[in-house]
Write a protein that holds these residues in place. Structure first.
Motif, PDB file in Angstrom:
ATOM      1  N   THR A  61      31.403  12.438 -10.943  1.00 47.82           N
ATOM      2  CA  THR A  61      31.441  11.118 -11.569  1.00 47.82           C
ATOM      3  C   THR A  61      30.988  10.076 -10.553  1.00 47.82           C
ATOM      4  O   THR A  61      31.235  10.216  -9.350  1.00 47.82           O
ATOM      5  CB  THR A  61      32.855  10.767 -12.067  1.00 47.82           C
ATOM      6  OG1 THR A  61      33.767  10.811 -10.961  1.00 47.82           O
ATOM      7  CG2 THR A  61      33.307  11.735 -13.141  1.00 47.82           C
ATOM      8  N   ALA A  62      30.300   9.059 -11.045  1.00 45.96           N
ATOM      9  CA  ALA A  62      29.804   7.997 -10.168  1.00 45.96           C
ATOM     10  C   ALA A  62      29.704   6.708 -10.966  1.00 45.96           C
ATOM     11  O   ALA A  62      29.501   6.723 -12.178  1.00 45.96           O
ATOM     12  CB  ALA A  62      28.438   8.374  -9.585  1.00 45.96           C
ATOM     13  N   SER A  63      29.855   5.601 -10.269  1.00 48.89           N
ATOM     14  CA  SER A  63      29.780   4.287 -10.906  1.00 48.89           C
ATOM     15  C   SER A  63      28.496   3.588 -10.486  1.00 48.89           C
ATOM     16  O   SER A  63      27.971   3.815  -9.398  1.00 48.89           O
ATOM     17  CB  SER A  63      30.992   3.434 -10.524  1.00 48.89           C
ATOM     18  OG  SER A  63      32.187   4.047 -10.961  1.00 48.89           O
ATOM     19  N   GLY A  64      28.004   2.727 -11.383  1.00 52.94           N
ATOM     20  CA  GLY A  64      26.783   1.992 -11.092  1.00 52.94           C
ATOM     21  C   GLY A  64      26.558   0.892 -12.110  1.00 52.94           C
ATOM     22  O   GLY A  64      27.499   0.361 -12.689  1.00 52.94           O
ATOM     23  N   TYR A  65      25.277   0.586 -12.343  1.00 55.79           N
ATOM     24  CA  TYR A  65      24.928  -0.528 -13.211  1.00 55.79           C
ATOM     25  C   TYR A  65      23.736  -0.160 -14.098  1.00 55.79           C
ATOM     26  O   TYR A  65      22.915   0.688 -13.750  1.00 55.79           O
ATOM     27  CB  TYR A  65      24.577  -1.772 -12.377  1.00 55.79           C
ATOM     28  CG  TYR A  65      25.724  -2.265 -11.532  1.00 55.79           C
ATOM     29  CD1 TYR A  65      26.663  -3.144 -12.058  1.00 55.79           C
ATOM     30  CD2 TYR A  65      25.883  -1.832 -10.222  1.00 55.79           C
ATOM     31  CE1 TYR A  65      27.728  -3.591 -11.284  1.00 55.79           C
ATOM     32  CE2 TYR A  65      26.943  -2.273  -9.449  1.00 55.79           C
ATOM     33  CZ  TYR A  65      27.859  -3.153  -9.987  1.00 55.79           C
ATOM     34  OH  TYR A  65      28.910  -3.582  -9.217  1.00 55.79           O
ATOM     35  N   MET A 115      25.005  -4.540 -16.378  1.00 56.25           N
ATOM     36  CA  MET A 115      26.316  -4.166 -16.907  1.00 56.25           C
ATOM     37  C   MET A 115      26.883  -3.006 -16.093  1.00 56.25           C
ATOM     38  O   MET A 115      26.153  -2.114 -15.667  1.00 56.25           O
ATOM     39  CB  MET A 115      26.206  -3.747 -18.375  1.00 56.25           C
ATOM     40  CG  MET A 115      26.219  -4.867 -19.365  1.00 56.25           C
ATOM     41  SD  MET A 115      26.256  -4.235 -21.058  1.00 56.25           S
ATOM     42  CE  MET A 115      26.530  -5.750 -21.978  1.00 56.25           C
ATOM     43  N   GLY A 116      28.188  -2.994 -15.903  1.00 54.57           N
ATOM     44  CA  GLY A 116      28.830  -1.900 -15.191  1.00 54.57           C
ATOM     45  C   GLY A 116      28.895  -0.648 -16.049  1.00 54.57           C
ATOM     46  O   GLY A 116      29.073  -0.716 -17.270  1.00 54.57           O
ATOM     47  N   ALA A 117      28.745   0.515 -15.416  1.00 51.05           N
ATOM     48  CA  ALA A 117      28.771   1.788 -16.141  1.00 51.05           C
ATOM     49  C   ALA A 117      29.299   2.886 -15.229  1.00 51.05           C
ATOM     50  O   ALA A 117      29.192   2.806 -14.000  1.00 51.05           O
ATOM     51  CB  ALA A 117      27.378   2.155 -16.648  1.00 51.05           C
TER      52      ALA A 117
END
Length: 369
Positions: free
Chosen positions: A61-65, A281-283
């Motif tokens: 899992t990873a967070s980004g935009y 937007m954050g994702a």
């Protein structure tokens, strides 16, 4: 030493008072103990996460935009004042559409003057060429006039190019996301590209190329392969039940690493899109592996404890209104969502963040989050 006859009397009067005080303290302690034993402790609970057979295994899992693969910050080629601006934020534009114009009266006047000179030079050259054929004009004079004509044509082409540079056109079909200048403001060629362009006029993006950019740790990149399936969770879509999770696939792993963060940029293409999606937007992206061969329960890592004496894993659950230390077996600790375990049922009430003084068998009141 003679004893005062009043001393036994005072002792007999004080003795009952001491016993009364001692008895009162004991009674208060007993009542407090009974109340503490009878009072139920309020605890927050939830249930294990259940992955059904056939569900794909989450690997990383990873967070980004959200970003647009095709994006441009538009600025003028020359210094000038904005005379016309035909779009606003959110305007849909087509490739080649005129977006803005700069004031250019001086360039237009210069172009008109050169155009007149070209017209006159063309007539002089045609007349000289006709006379040369009749023998009344020397070839040298005709060549000189032709050279002048070509020079003026080049100057006219330069003026046309200047006029063209005063008009800003859309390089591709997309949507205007930012308007950075207004009519009457002076703009100049951008000295820096991308979003940092100085004196830029507009920013536009092709929303058909929206994708997700995330940073994956170097240890997790080895589990990824181009084209693998992903699930994308966008913060803005959390309240939309039908489209809160978007399907996608890994499009590219960038061939560079961030030395400070020890991460690598990964781009995820969206197979499903939502009209609410906009850049920045954050994702959160979950990269999926092979499907589960059977139903699997997953607990959060903070809900799994290890007994220091037996080294066995356990978790706190609520059974029959009391806190219970439930032994579990950790099957897989590599799942990025938590520990895959056995020993519980899907409806088990897990105690979230149990207090340090919680004891097995203590009465609790579950409060579902």
């Amino acid at each position: 030493m003679p004893t005062s006859p009043s001393s036994p009397t005072r002792f007999k009067k004080r003795l009952p008072l001491g016993w009364i005080v001692l008895g009162s303290i004991s009674l208060v302690g007993l009542i407090a103990w009974m109340l503490s034993e009878g009072a139920a402790l309020s605890v927050s609970t939830n249930t294990p996460t259940l992955f059904k057979k056939g569900t794909q295994t989450p690997l990383v899992t990873a967070s980004g935009y959200i970003v647009a693969r095709t994006r441009a910050t538009l600025s003028s080629k020359v210094l000038g004042r904005v005379a016309y601006l035909g779009v606003q934020e959110g305007s849909l534009v087509s490739k080649g559409q005129v977006l803005a114009k700069l004031e250019s009266p001086d360039i237009e006047a210069s172009r008109n003057a050169i155009f007149s000179q070209v017209h006159q030079a063309q007539q002089d050259y045609d007349r000289s060429a006709t006379l040369q054929k009749s023998g009344f004009e020397s070839p040298a004079n005709t060549e000189r006039l032709l050279s002048q004509l070509n020079t003026l044509k080049a100057q006219l082409a330069y003026q046309d190019a200047l006029l063209e540079s005063m008009t800003l056109k859309a390089p591709f079909t997309g949507i205007v996301t930012q308007k950075l200048s207004e009519v009457g403001e002076t703009v100049a060629p951008g000295s820096a590209g991308g979003a940092n362009a100085i004196n830029a006029i507009l920013v536009m993006a092709d929303f058909d190329t929206l994708e997700v950019e995330v940073e994956v740790s170097e240890s997790g990149v080895g589990k990824l392969t181009p084209g693998m399936a992903t699930e994308v969770r966008v913060d803005a879509l959390e309240k939309k039940k039908d489209s809160s999770i978007l399907k996608g696939h890994l499009r590219a792993i960038y061939p560079s690493s961030n030395r400070q963060k020890a991460t690598i940029i990964v781009r995820v293409a969206l197979d499903q899109k939502d009209p609410l999606l906009v850049p920045d937007m954050g994702a959160k992206v979950t990269f999926l592996g092979a499907p589960y061969q059977e139903d699997v329960l997953v607990l959060g890592r903070e809900q799994v404890y290890r007994d220091p004496q037996t080294s066995e894993s356990f978790t706190w659950v609520v059974e029959d209104g009391r806190a219970t230390k439930k032994s579990i077996l950790v099957l897989n600790a590599e799942n990025p969502l938590g520990y895959e375990i056995s020993g519980l049922i899907p409806s088990s009430q897990l105690i979230i963040a149990p207090p340090d003084n919680l004891k097995p068998g203590q009465k609790v009141t579950p409060k579902r989050l």
